[in-house]
Scaffold this motif. Sequence first.
Motif, PDB file in Angstrom:
ATOM      1  N   LYS A  57      -2.687  -4.602  10.746  1.00 33.57           N
ATOM      2  CA  LYS A  57      -1.651  -3.791  11.373  1.00 33.57           C
ATOM      3  C   LYS A  57      -0.488  -3.523  10.414  1.00 33.57           C
ATOM      4  O   LYS A  57      -0.183  -4.323   9.536  1.00 33.57           O
ATOM      5  N   ILE A  58       0.141  -2.369  10.597  1.00 34.34           N
ATOM      6  CA  ILE A  58       1.315  -1.949   9.842  1.00 34.34           C
ATOM      7  C   ILE A  58       2.359  -1.523  10.857  1.00 34.34           C
ATOM      8  O   ILE A  58       2.036  -0.813  11.819  1.00 34.34           O
ATOM      9  N   HIS A  59       3.573  -1.956  10.676  1.00 34.53           N
ATOM     10  CA  HIS A  59       4.624  -1.555  11.622  1.00 34.53           C
ATOM     11  C   HIS A  59       4.816  -0.048  11.566  1.00 34.53           C
ATOM     12  O   HIS A  59       4.751   0.563  10.493  1.00 34.53           O
ATOM     13  N   ILE A  60       5.021   0.542  12.709  1.00 31.52           N
ATOM     14  CA  ILE A  60       5.079   1.988  12.832  1.00 31.52           C
ATOM     15  C   ILE A  60       6.255   2.592  12.046  1.00 31.52           C
ATOM     16  O   ILE A  60       6.203   3.753  11.642  1.00 31.52           O
ATOM     17  N   ASP A 108       0.817  -1.217   0.000  1.00 29.13           N
ATOM     18  CA  ASP A 108       0.000   0.000   0.000  1.00 29.13           C
ATOM     19  C   ASP A 108       0.850   1.267   0.000  1.00 29.13           C
ATOM     20  O   ASP A 108       0.398   2.321   0.433  1.00 29.13           O
ATOM     21  N   LYS A 109       2.057   1.182  -0.513  1.00 27.97           N
ATOM     22  CA  LYS A 109       2.973   2.326  -0.536  1.00 27.97           C
ATOM     23  C   LYS A 109       2.338   3.512  -1.256  1.00 27.97           C
ATOM     24  O   LYS A 109       1.761   3.376  -2.327  1.00 27.97           O
ATOM     25  N   GLY A 110       2.414   4.686  -0.618  1.00 24.57           N
ATOM     26  CA  GLY A 110       1.881   5.902  -1.207  1.00 24.57           C
ATOM     27  C   GLY A 110       0.485   6.266  -0.736  1.00 24.57           C
ATOM     28  O   GLY A 110       0.034   7.380  -0.951  1.00 24.57           O
ATOM     29  N   LYS A 111      -0.211   5.353  -0.081  1.00 29.40           N
ATOM     30  CA  LYS A 111      -1.560   5.640   0.405  1.00 29.40           C
ATOM     31  C   LYS A 111      -1.496   6.515   1.655  1.00 29.40           C
ATOM     32  O   LYS A 111      -0.550   6.442   2.424  1.00 29.40           O
ATOM     33  N   ILE A 112      -2.533   7.324   1.817  1.00 30.33           N
ATOM     34  CA  ILE A 112      -2.618   8.239   2.951  1.00 30.33           C
ATOM     35  C   ILE A 112      -3.868   7.917   3.751  1.00 30.33           C
ATOM     36  O   ILE A 112      -4.920   7.638   3.173  1.00 30.33           O
ATOM     37  N   GLY A 113      -3.761   7.951   5.073  1.00 34.95           N
ATOM     38  CA  GLY A 113      -4.913   7.676   5.918  1.00 34.95           C
ATOM     39  C   GLY A 113      -4.694   8.154   7.340  1.00 34.95           C
ATOM     40  O   GLY A 113      -3.608   8.585   7.715  1.00 34.95           O
ATOM     41  N   LYS A 114      -5.764   8.050   8.137  1.00 32.78           N
ATOM     42  CA  LYS A 114      -5.738   8.498   9.523  1.00 32.78           C
ATOM     43  C   LYS A 114      -5.552   7.284  10.434  1.00 32.78           C
ATOM     44  O   LYS A 114      -6.149   6.231  10.207  1.00 32.78           O
ATOM     45  N   ILE A 115      -4.753   7.436  11.469  1.00 36.90           N
ATOM     46  CA  ILE A 115      -4.515   6.345  12.416  1.00 36.90           C
ATOM     47  C   ILE A 115      -5.746   6.172  13.299  1.00 36.90           C
ATOM     48  O   ILE A 115      -6.216   7.127  13.915  1.00 36.90           O
ATOM     49  N   ILE A 116      -6.265   4.941  13.352  1.00 33.84           N
ATOM     50  CA  ILE A 116      -7.444   4.677  14.164  1.00 33.84           C
ATOM     51  C   ILE A 116      -7.117   3.883  15.428  1.00 33.84           C
ATOM     52  O   ILE A 116      -7.921   3.836  16.348  1.00 33.84           O
ATOM     53  N   LYS A 117      -5.908   3.276  15.462  1.00 30.74           N
ATOM     54  CA  LYS A 117      -5.547   2.482  16.632  1.00 30.74           C
ATOM     55  C   LYS A 117      -4.035   2.290  16.647  1.00 30.74           C
ATOM     56  O   LYS A 117      -3.426   2.130  15.592  1.00 30.74           O
ATOM     57  N   ILE A 118      -3.444   2.323  17.840  1.00 35.17           N
ATOM     58  CA  ILE A 118      -2.014   2.057  18.012  1.00 35.17           C
ATOM     59  C   ILE A 118      -1.875   0.946  19.045  1.00 35.17           C
ATOM     60  O   ILE A 118      -2.456   1.016  20.125  1.00 35.17           O
ATOM     61  N   LYS A 119      -1.102  -0.078  18.685  1.00 37.98           N
ATOM     62  CA  LYS A 119      -0.923  -1.215  19.580  1.00 37.98           C
ATOM     63  C   LYS A 119       0.541  -1.656  19.508  1.00 37.98           C
ATOM     64  O   LYS A 119       0.999  -2.070  18.452  1.00 37.98           O
ATOM     65  N   ASN A 120       1.260  -1.535  20.624  1.00 32.72           N
ATOM     66  CA  ASN A 120       2.705  -1.804  20.692  1.00 32.72           C
ATOM     67  C   ASN A 120       3.419  -0.976  19.629  1.00 32.72           C
ATOM     68  O   ASN A 120       3.337   0.229  19.643  1.00 32.72           O
ATOM     69  N   ASN A 121       4.122  -1.599  18.701  1.00 33.33           N
ATOM     70  CA  ASN A 121       4.812  -0.867  17.642  1.00 33.33           C
ATOM     71  C   ASN A 121       4.070  -0.963  16.313  1.00 33.33           C
ATOM     72  O   ASN A 121       4.676  -0.823  15.249  1.00 33.33           O
ATOM     73  N   PHE A 122       2.774  -1.185  16.356  1.00 36.40           N
ATOM     74  CA  PHE A 122       1.969  -1.320  15.153  1.00 36.40           C
ATOM     75  C   PHE A 122       0.848  -0.290  15.153  1.00 36.40           C
ATOM     76  O   PHE A 122       0.348   0.102  16.202  1.00 36.40           O
ATOM     77  N   VAL A 123       0.470   0.152  13.953  1.00 37.17           N
ATOM     78  CA  VAL A 123      -0.627   1.099  13.805  1.00 37.17           C
ATOM     79  C   VAL A 123      -1.669   0.498  12.862  1.00 37.17           C
ATOM     80  O   VAL A 123      -1.356  -0.337  12.018  1.00 37.17           O
ATOM     81  N   PHE A 124      -2.903   0.944  13.023  1.00 39.87           N
ATOM     82  CA  PHE A 124      -3.997   0.570  12.141  1.00 39.87           C
ATOM     83  C   PHE A 124      -4.433   1.850  11.451  1.00 39.87           C
ATOM     84  O   PHE A 124      -4.843   2.802  12.109  1.00 39.87           O
ATOM     85  N   VAL A 125      -4.326   1.883  10.121  1.00 40.04           N
ATOM     86  CA  VAL A 125      -4.618   3.084   9.347  1.00 40.04           C
ATOM     87  C   VAL A 125      -5.937   2.876   8.611  1.00 40.04           C
ATOM     88  O   VAL A 125      -6.171   1.824   8.009  1.00 40.04           O
ATOM     89  N   GLU A 126      -6.793   3.890   8.661  1.00 36.15           N
ATOM     90  CA  GLU A 126      -8.131   3.829   8.091  1.00 36.15           C
ATOM     91  C   GLU A 126      -8.074   3.569   6.585  1.00 36.15           C
ATOM     92  O   GLU A 126      -7.398   4.284   5.844  1.00 36.15           O
TER      93      GLU A 126
END
Length: 73
Positions: free
Chosen positions: A63-66, A18-36
Amino acid sequence: MKYKIKLNDVVKIIYGKDKGKIGKIIKIKNNFVFVENVKLVKKHVKPSPNLNRVGGIIYIESKIHISNVTLIK
């Protein structure tokens, strides 16, 4: 490692499918983020009368690594 990314920040994906996509972070868990609406995966759910949920296939964010996202100002 300490990162400056917080909840509801707008980020850009810099690595992966998904390189290049833009989104808002909806959740952060440890060193991972969930992007809308980024890195959507299928999830099969059973119907549940207790939760008033119908069964079927739904799409959820994975999840995506931060370190694979960068903050957009």
